[in-house]
Design a protein around this motif. Sequence first.
Motif, PDB file in Angstrom:
ATOM      1  N   LYS A 123       0.830  -1.194   0.000  1.00 43.27           N
ATOM      2  CA  LYS A 123       0.000   0.000   0.000  1.00 43.27           C
ATOM      3  C   LYS A 123       0.870   1.253   0.000  1.00 43.27           C
ATOM      4  O   LYS A 123       1.878   1.307   0.691  1.00 43.27           O
ATOM      5  N   PRO A 124       0.491   2.256  -0.779  1.00 48.69           N
ATOM      6  CA  PRO A 124       1.285   3.489  -0.797  1.00 48.69           C
ATOM      7  C   PRO A 124       1.211   4.197   0.551  1.00 48.69           C
ATOM      8  O   PRO A 124       0.187   4.160   1.237  1.00 48.69           O
ATOM      9  N   ARG A 125       2.290   4.817   0.921  1.00 49.86           N
ATOM     10  CA  ARG A 125       2.308   5.545   2.186  1.00 49.86           C
ATOM     11  C   ARG A 125       1.445   6.790   2.074  1.00 49.86           C
ATOM     12  O   ARG A 125       1.454   7.462   1.042  1.00 49.86           O
ATOM     13  N   PRO A 126       0.685   7.071   3.101  1.00 48.94           N
ATOM     14  CA  PRO A 126      -0.131   8.296   3.061  1.00 48.94           C
ATOM     15  C   PRO A 126       0.756   9.529   2.968  1.00 48.94           C
ATOM     16  O   PRO A 126       1.831   9.582   3.575  1.00 48.94           O
ATOM     17  N   ARG A 127       0.309  10.487   2.188  1.00 50.19           N
ATOM     18  CA  ARG A 127       1.093  11.707   2.027  1.00 50.19           C
ATOM     19  C   ARG A 127       1.101  12.508   3.325  1.00 50.19           C
ATOM     20  O   ARG A 127       0.086  12.627   3.994  1.00 50.19           O
ATOM     21  N   ARG A 128       2.278  13.040   3.640  1.00 48.57           N
ATOM     22  CA  ARG A 128       2.379  13.847   4.844  1.00 48.57           C
ATOM     23  C   ARG A 128       1.888  15.262   4.547  1.00 48.57           C
ATOM     24  O   ARG A 128       2.260  15.863   3.541  1.00 48.57           O
ATOM     25  N   THR A 129       1.064  15.778   5.408  1.00 48.86           N
ATOM     26  CA  THR A 129       0.571  17.139   5.248  1.00 48.86           C
ATOM     27  C   THR A 129       1.651  18.125   5.678  1.00 48.86           C
ATOM     28  O   THR A 129       2.665  17.747   6.284  1.00 48.86           O
ATOM     29  N   GLN A 130       1.431  19.396   5.365  1.00 54.22           N
ATOM     30  CA  GLN A 130       2.384  20.412   5.792  1.00 54.22           C
ATOM     31  C   GLN A 130       2.502  20.446   7.314  1.00 54.22           C
ATOM     32  O   GLN A 130       3.586  20.655   7.865  1.00 54.22           O
ATOM     33  N   ALA A 131       1.372  20.221   7.991  1.00 54.50           N
ATOM     34  CA  ALA A 131       1.390  20.201   9.457  1.00 54.50           C
ATOM     35  C   ALA A 131       2.233  19.037   9.971  1.00 54.50           C
ATOM     36  O   ALA A 131       2.987  19.170  10.944  1.00 54.50           O
ATOM     37  N   ASN A 132       2.127  17.878   9.296  1.00 59.81           N
ATOM     38  CA  ASN A 132       2.929  16.720   9.682  1.00 59.81           C
ATOM     39  C   ASN A 132       4.413  16.998   9.486  1.00 59.81           C
ATOM     40  O   ASN A 132       5.243  16.635  10.332  1.00 59.81           O
ATOM     41  N   LYS A 133       4.745  17.630   8.368  1.00 55.27           N
ATOM     42  CA  LYS A 133       6.145  17.936   8.075  1.00 55.27           C
ATOM     43  C   LYS A 133       6.712  18.914   9.104  1.00 55.27           C
ATOM     44  O   LYS A 133       7.850  18.773   9.549  1.00 55.27           O
ATOM     45  N   TRP A 134       5.892  19.927   9.463  1.00 54.62           N
ATOM     46  CA  TRP A 134       6.362  20.900  10.442  1.00 54.62           C
ATOM     47  C   TRP A 134       6.608  20.218  11.783  1.00 54.62           C
ATOM     48  O   TRP A 134       7.625  20.464  12.437  1.00 54.62           O
ATOM     49  N   ALA A 135       5.673  19.356  12.178  1.00 52.06           N
ATOM     50  CA  ALA A 135       5.803  18.659  13.457  1.00 52.06           C
ATOM     51  C   ALA A 135       7.038  17.772  13.480  1.00 52.06           C
ATOM     52  O   ALA A 135       7.740  17.676  14.506  1.00 52.06           O
ATOM     53  N   MET A 136       7.345  17.128  12.356  1.00 54.28           N
ATOM     54  CA  MET A 136       8.516  16.261  12.287  1.00 54.28           C
ATOM     55  C   MET A 136       9.803  17.078  12.418  1.00 54.28           C
ATOM     56  O   MET A 136      10.733  16.698  13.142  1.00 54.28           O
ATOM     57  N   ASN A 137       9.859  18.219  11.735  1.00 60.59           N
ATOM     58  CA  ASN A 137      11.034  19.075  11.835  1.00 60.59           C
ATOM     59  C   ASN A 137      11.168  19.669  13.238  1.00 60.59           C
ATOM     60  O   ASN A 137      12.285  19.828  13.752  1.00 60.59           O
ATOM     61  N   TYR A 138      10.025  19.960  13.853  1.00 58.93           N
ATOM     62  CA  TYR A 138      10.070  20.484  15.219  1.00 58.93           C
ATOM     63  C   TYR A 138      10.648  19.439  16.177  1.00 58.93           C
ATOM     64  O   TYR A 138      11.441  19.758  17.056  1.00 58.93           O
TER      65      TYR A 138
END
Length: 203
Positions: A123-138
């Motif tokens: 199954k393809p991985r769900p796309r990360r939202t901008q909020a998800n990306k920000w949280a990961m960088n944080y």
Amino acid sequence: MVRVEGADPPVGVPGGDSDAKQGLPVESAAGALSEERREQLEEIDPSWCPAWSVEWQHCFHLVRLHLEAGGELPMSPGDVVHQGEDLGRWVRSVRLGWDKLTGVQQWMCKHILGIEPAAEDEKPRPRRTQANKWAMNYEAAKQFYEREGHLRVSRKHIERIVGEDQEQRELRLGAWIGNQRSRAATLSPERVEQLSAIGMRWA
């Protein structure tokens, strides 16, 4: 059991009866039946009047004819194209969207066509939202701060973190910190507060 006589499409599929051949809409007789009679017919043949789309039923029919002619089950887009339908793409969509099918559709696909639902690793991985990306960088910034005691990150610094999926990622933390600093005026108060709490220097 789904009945297919020869190579003629079933009623409701383009070419399945005189109206359909002329491009006219085909009315279902289901509405004229009692609920009891409808249930009896569905027990005999679940696809006598399918609740799903004509397009889905048409592709199911084409795949079945392909298998009956000795072909292999197409698994990828472009494997088999028949009557303008990409059967490999349809099979793939069925496998990936298995949980969205009705119980009858799942039974038909599995027991008549031999289709199995896609495994988790397919199954393809769900796309990360901008909020998800920000949280990961944080989280990467927080990890750096807890380790180094400050947030003075060089522009080219790469921070390695392990995400919730237990996969290790390399994030361009230095560039991200610089971007947050330059966009300070557009950040939400909550994000400004979060970054300030781990030593963010805004000037």
